[in-house]
Structures are given as structure tokens and as C-alpha cells.
Design an enzyme around this catalytic site. Structure first.
Site, PDB file in Angstrom:
ATOM      1  N   SER A   3       0.840  -1.197   0.000  1.00  0.00           N
ATOM      2  CA  SER A   3       0.000   0.000   0.000  1.00  0.00           C
ATOM      3  C   SER A   3       0.873   1.245   0.000  1.00  0.00           C
ATOM      4  O   SER A   3       2.081   1.185   0.217  1.00  0.00           O
ATOM      5  CB  SER A   3      -0.885   0.010   1.246  1.00  0.00           C
ATOM      6  OG  SER A   3      -0.087   0.307   2.374  1.00  0.00           O
ATOM      7  N   LYS A   4       0.214   2.364  -0.223  1.00  0.00           N
ATOM      8  CA  LYS A   4       0.906   3.647  -0.219  1.00  0.00           C
ATOM      9  C   LYS A   4       1.613   3.871   1.125  1.00  0.00           C
ATOM     10  O   LYS A   4       2.701   4.414   1.176  1.00  0.00           O
ATOM     11  CB  LYS A   4      -0.105   4.753  -0.483  1.00  0.00           C
ATOM     12  CG  LYS A   4       0.503   6.130  -0.476  1.00  0.00           C
ATOM     13  CD  LYS A   4      -0.472   7.171  -0.906  1.00  0.00           C
ATOM     14  CE  LYS A   4      -0.443   8.398  -0.016  1.00  0.00           C
ATOM     15  NZ  LYS A   4       0.861   8.827   0.441  1.00  0.00           N
ATOM     16  N   ARG A   5       0.955   3.403   2.192  1.00  0.00           N
ATOM     17  CA  ARG A   5       1.548   3.569   3.521  1.00  0.00           C
ATOM     18  C   ARG A   5       2.906   2.869   3.633  1.00  0.00           C
ATOM     19  O   ARG A   5       3.818   3.362   4.280  1.00  0.00           O
ATOM     20  CB  ARG A   5       0.605   3.052   4.603  1.00  0.00           C
ATOM     21  CG  ARG A   5      -0.370   4.092   5.118  1.00  0.00           C
ATOM     22  CD  ARG A   5      -1.064   3.619   6.374  1.00  0.00           C
ATOM     23  NE  ARG A   5      -1.651   2.294   6.188  1.00  0.00           N
ATOM     24  CZ  ARG A   5      -2.797   2.056   5.549  1.00  0.00           C
ATOM     25  NH1 ARG A   5      -3.485   3.059   5.067  1.00  0.00           N
ATOM     26  NH2 ARG A   5      -3.258   0.837   5.418  1.00  0.00           N
ATOM     27  N   GLY A  35       5.000   2.456   1.259  1.00  0.00           N
ATOM     28  CA  GLY A  35       5.945   3.311   0.543  1.00  0.00           C
ATOM     29  C   GLY A  35       6.390   4.478   1.423  1.00  0.00           C
ATOM     30  O   GLY A  35       7.580   4.780   1.521  1.00  0.00           O
ATOM     31  N   ASP A  36       5.416   5.117   2.078  1.00  0.00           N
ATOM     32  CA  ASP A  36       5.745   6.260   2.943  1.00  0.00           C
ATOM     33  C   ASP A  36       6.653   5.808   4.090  1.00  0.00           C
ATOM     34  O   ASP A  36       7.615   6.478   4.453  1.00  0.00           O
ATOM     35  CB  ASP A  36       4.457   6.867   3.540  1.00  0.00           C
ATOM     36  CG  ASP A  36       3.581   7.484   2.453  1.00  0.00           C
ATOM     37  OD1 ASP A  36       4.106   7.726   1.339  1.00  0.00           O
ATOM     38  OD2 ASP A  36       2.374   7.687   2.701  1.00  0.00           O
TER      39      ASP A  36
END
Ligand code: GLU
Length: 519
Positions: A266-268, A270-271
Site C-alpha cells: 500500500s501507499k503507507r 511506501g511512505d
């Protein structure tokens, strides 16, 4: 089916930026189409007005363009014979098929209000169950199966909200062959009575993608694994519409998984771990938040695409580095793995590094020239920005970086004299008795005639011999005194490139260092 021209579509919903998993779906679809000399098209599935995000469609188109995954038909790529390719513009088309199914007894009108549905869901939840509108519950609900035809007519006449639902049989086996998973079969009781047409007259994905795949003569539908549970409903819809012979072959792709642990990438993640999950930067129009993309991080599109191709597929050989064309040649959909594919951000960088090493130095030179000139204040006619110098500099730097833009900082000493020196190396290696050698090198560098790495090395070695010093003792010192750094590009390659005058002046300057005055 086999005699049909291969036609594959990528059918994203413009509900946000395209995730790298979405790009992979597009990529596999594209590769499959190219492999079979077929067509690849882009259809925008925007029937869910509530989830529409402005800018998402443009983002999808720009991302595909950047990746070189070019549809031959579809939104943003020139219309083909089946325009329009945006489902919202095809709205009028779908109702007739939902009504046909209803007339034939395969679908029904359901008048339950959203509030009633919500209450049913809540009630089931309270009993730790999931509410399903299906063969066991539909007999107790307000629909055209339980109402008289007069009641139905009256409800429609009074403008009551209704949806059209698929009537899934209670206990039937529904089987199909998935291109990746092989034989898949479901019992129909696990399938709910999916909404086909919504209250606003818009079709759901279930109906719309089938009508469009049929009308657009799609032969293969490659999509994410999250659609596998809905596949039996889709098989039924094809059957009930009488289109079973034209049904595309489905392929359900494995998930992309987090680098660490389990679960969907998920994008999380990546962050949290510092890598992009989107192909290009995305500016969220509602929050203003910027999510970074591979493009802006300096990835080559061919490296990004190569990396994505290997997330769930491999050619069964040792070869890992492919261009897009080579991927299309090598690709076999049967080689896609069933299990989820773990994303590895380090491997992503490695793919870029490999593509960078294979790239023409002259192309890289042209691409970084402007930034170099700016960074080091060089005028456009500066000799170091010209082809002979710059291409050689790039060749020296190519094995040492993963991204083109890194060359600018990593190669600083090729463009300006050092302003600082690796003192740790000097302290460790320097001996006072080396000084005469280095003074001699500085004094004679300009008059020695070496123009190649080999002859320069021979000259250097002869100087060392004349001073009774082993070359290996002073090589790293030579590097530090000329470049400031203890490590870097090939030493003699660098010295030849810098040229005799620069090497001599840098040595003279370095010999003034306090560090070199004492012991
Ligand atoms: N619009 C669907 C999605 O974005 C497409 C699935 C499919 O390719 O059929 O998930």
C-alpha cells in the site's frame, strides 16, 4: 476463440492515481497483446460517480505514456472502432442488457431502499454475519420476485428507487479456466445477487465490463486477483446473455505484497519505507498531499517496467534485463505465478542501475549536461561540457551510480577542483618520505607525454621506482590529492580525462595542505 484476433483491454477506474500494481496489470495486458500480434486498448471505467477523482484519468494516460505502454485504441490514445471508451459516455447502452436478463428470468428488480439494506447489514453484523442478497434472502425482500406484477408496476410508476440484480441460482457449480490458475470452480451459493444496474441508471462494474468486453470484442481479460470471487457471477452473466462463446478468457493476477511481512502493498508501506508506489508524482486534489513517483525519483521507464514485469513473472531463464520489446517476445502468461509477489525496493534500484549501465553514455551526457552546467557554473562552451570530455566522464561514472542524477554529485571532482580532502585517508597513508615523489609528479606531470591510461600508469610507476616507493603504497594518496576523495571512478581513467594541466595544478595545491607538511 483461437481464430479471433487477440484483443486485450486495460480498464482502470479513475478513482485515484494508478498504483504500481495497476501499471503491472496494464503491462501484462500490453505484453500479452503484443506477443500475440493483437490489440491493446484503454477503457475508462467511471460508472461509480461517488469515487470519481478529478485528474485521475489524465494521470492514468500520462503514466501509460511515460512507461511506453501505448494502447492502440482508447481514451487519450485516439479513438478506435468502438468509441466511446469511457463508460459514463456509454451509459445508455447498458440498460437494455439488464432488462433483457430480467425479461428472460435471470435478473429481477429490487426495491429495497438504501436504508433498508443498511439495516439488514447492521442486523447481520450484530449476529457476526455478513448480509448477502441471495437465493436464501431474496424471497423475503421487496423485489419483483416477491411482489405481484401490479405492485411492481405501481412502484415503478411512483418513481420508487430500484436496482436490477442478477438472480444467482441456489446450488450450481460454476467452473471456468483461468489462464494463470487453471481450472477454478465455485458453488453458486457463495455468490450474491450482484447489482447490475444501479438506481441512478448507471451499470455496475459487473454488467458494464461484460457488455463492453463483448461489444469491444475482447478476447482476454487480465485483472487483479480481487476480482476472482466475482468471476462466477460474471460467468453466469455471459451465459444468461447468450454470449458464452464470445466470453474472454480471464486471467487473475497475484497481489503485490509488502517488502516486509504479509499483506497487500500500500501507499503507507511506501511512505514508511521510503519508496514510491506510483509511477509518477501525484498531487491529491482534495488533500493537496504529494505522493512521489518513480519518474521523478529518476527511474528510467524501461527499468520501472522491467522491474514490474518481474513482480510475479519470470522468463524461466537467467536473463533479467529486458527492454519492453524483449519482454513482449519473452512473455508467456502461463509463467505468471499464482502466489503474491513481494516487492523489493532495493531490487527496483538494481534494475535502474542495470539499465543505466546499458544506456548510451552519449544519451546520458545529453540528459545531464544542463544540470551539470548549472551545478558547476560552466558556460555552454566549456570544454568539460563537450562531447569528448562529457561522454568519457559519464563512462567513468556509469558503473558507480544507480541513477543518472547521482552522477552530478558523485562526479564532482571531474568538474571542479576539490575544496576538501579525505583527511582520514591522508592521515592513515601519508608518510613524509613520499613528499619528494609527489613534488616530482606535480612538477613533471605537464611535460610527460602520456595520453593513455597505460602510458600514464607506466610513467607513474617509473617515478615511483625512481623514489624507491611501491606504487601500491601511494595510489590512494594520488587519488585523494587529485580528487579529494578516497574512492571513486577508475583512477587512471580519471587522471587522463582531467588532463595534465589540471592534475599538475591540483597536486601543487594539495601539497600546500598542512596535513602533508608534517610526518
Ligand atoms: N475497473 C476495474 C478496476 O479498476 C477493472 C477490472 C478489470 O480489468 O476488469 O479494478
Amino acid at each position: 476463440m483461437s481464430s479471433r484476433r487477440v484483443r486485450v483491454r486495460f480498464a482502470p477506474s479513475p478513482t485515484g492515481p494508478l498504483h504500481m500494481g495497476g501499471v503491472r496489470t496494464a503491462l501484462y495486458s500490453y505484453l500479452f497483446a503484443k506477443k500475440h500480434g493483437g490489440d491493446f486498448l484503454l477503457r475508462i471505467e467511471d460508472t461509480d460517480q461517488n469515487r470519481f477523482v478529478p485528474g485521475a484519468e489524465d494521470y492514468i494516460i500520462a503514466s501509460l505514456k511515460w512507461c511506453g505502454i501505448s494502447p492502440n485504441e482508447g481514451v487519450g490514445f485516439g479513438d478506435g472502432p468502438h468509441a466511446p471508451y469511457r463508460q459514463s459516455e456509454r451509459k445508455a447502452l447498458y440498460r437494455q442488457y439488464a432488462e433483457q436478463l430480467e425479461r428472460d428470468g435471470y435478473a429481477y428488480l429490487a426495491f429495497d431502499t438504501p436504508e433498508e439494506m443498511e439495516a439488514l447489514r447492521k442486523e447481520a453484523e450484530a449476529n457476526k454475519q455478513n448480509f448477502a442478497y441471495d437465493a436464501t434472502t431474496r424471497t423475503n425482500l421487496r423485489n419483483s420476485l416477491t411482489m405481484s406484477s401490479e405492485e411492481v408496476a405501481a412502484a415503478i410508476a411512483s418513481g420508487e428507487h430500484y436496482v436490477i440484480r442478477l438472480k444467482v441460482p441456489q446450488n450450481e457449480e460454476i467452473a471456468f479456466t483461468d489462464l494463470i490458475r487453471g481450472e477454478v470452480s465455485f458453488r453458486s451459493h457463495v455468490v450474491d445477487d450482484k447489482v447490475l444496474l444501479k438506481g441512478d441508471g448507471m451499470p455496475t462494474y459487473h454488467l458494464a465490463h461484460i457488455v463492453d468486453d463483448y461489444l469491444m470484442e475482447i478476447t482476454h481479460a487480465i485483472r487483479g486477483e480481487e476480482w476472482l470471487p466475482s468471476a462466477p457471477a460474471h460467468i453466469l452473466i455471459y451465459r444468461y446473455l447468450g454470449w458464452e462463446n464470445a466470453m474472454p478468457q480471464y486471467a487473475h493476477l497475484p497481489l503485490l505484497l509488502k517488502p516486509d511481512g504479509n499483506g497487500k502493498l500500500s501507499k503507507r508501506d511506501g511512505d514508511r519505507l521510503g519508496f514510491p508506489v506510483f509511477p509518477m508524482d501525484w498531487n491529491d486534489p482534495s488533500s493537496g498531499e504529494l505522493s512521489s513517483g518513480y519518474k521523478e525519483r529518476g527511474y528510467y521507464p524501461e527499468a520501472f517496467v522491467n522491474m514490474l514485469a518481474f513482480l510475479g513473472w519470470n522468463p524461466g531463464t537467467e536473463q533479467e534485463i529486458f527492454t519492453l520489446e524483449e519482454l513482449a517476445q519473452a512473455f508467456h502468461i502461463e509463467q505468471i505465478q499464482h502466489a503474491g509477489a513481494k516487492f523489493d525496493p532495493e531490487k527496483a534500484k538494481w534494475f535502474n542501475e542495470q539499465h543505466l549501465r546499458r544506456r548510451s553514455a552519449s544519451v546520458i551526457a545529453a540528459s545531464i549536461r544542463g544540470e551539470l552546467a548549472k551545478t558547476y557554473g560552466m558556460a555552454a562552451d566549456d570544454a568539460r561540457l563537450q562531447e569528448t570530455y562529457l561522454v568519457k566522464a559519464v563512462e567513468l561514472l556509469q558503473p558507480r551510480v544507480q541513477f543518472e542524477h547521482e552522477m552530478i554529485a558523485v562526479g564532482a571532482y571531474l568538474f571542479e577542483a576539490p575544496s576538501a580532502y579525505d583527511e582520514a585517508v591522508i592521515a592513515k597513508k601519508w608518510k613524509a618520505n613520499y613528499r619528494p615523489l609527489f613534488e616530482r609528479l606535480a612538477a613533471e606531470w605537464e611535460t610527460q607525454a602520456a595520453t593513455t591510461e597505460d602510458t600514464l600508469k607506466a610513467w607513474f610507476e617509473s617515478q615511483c621506482a625512481a623514489h624507491g616507493i611501491k606504487p601500491g603504497e601511494v595510489l590512494q594518496l594520488l587519488r585523494v590529492l587529485v580528487s579529494g576523495q578516497g574512492g571513486g571512478v577508475d583512477l587512471f581513467g580519471m587522471l587522463v580525462l582531467l588532463g595534465a594541466a589540471t592534475c599538475a595544478s591540483r597536486l601543487h595545491k594539495a601539497l600546500e595542505l598542512e596535513l602533508l607538511k608534517g610526518e
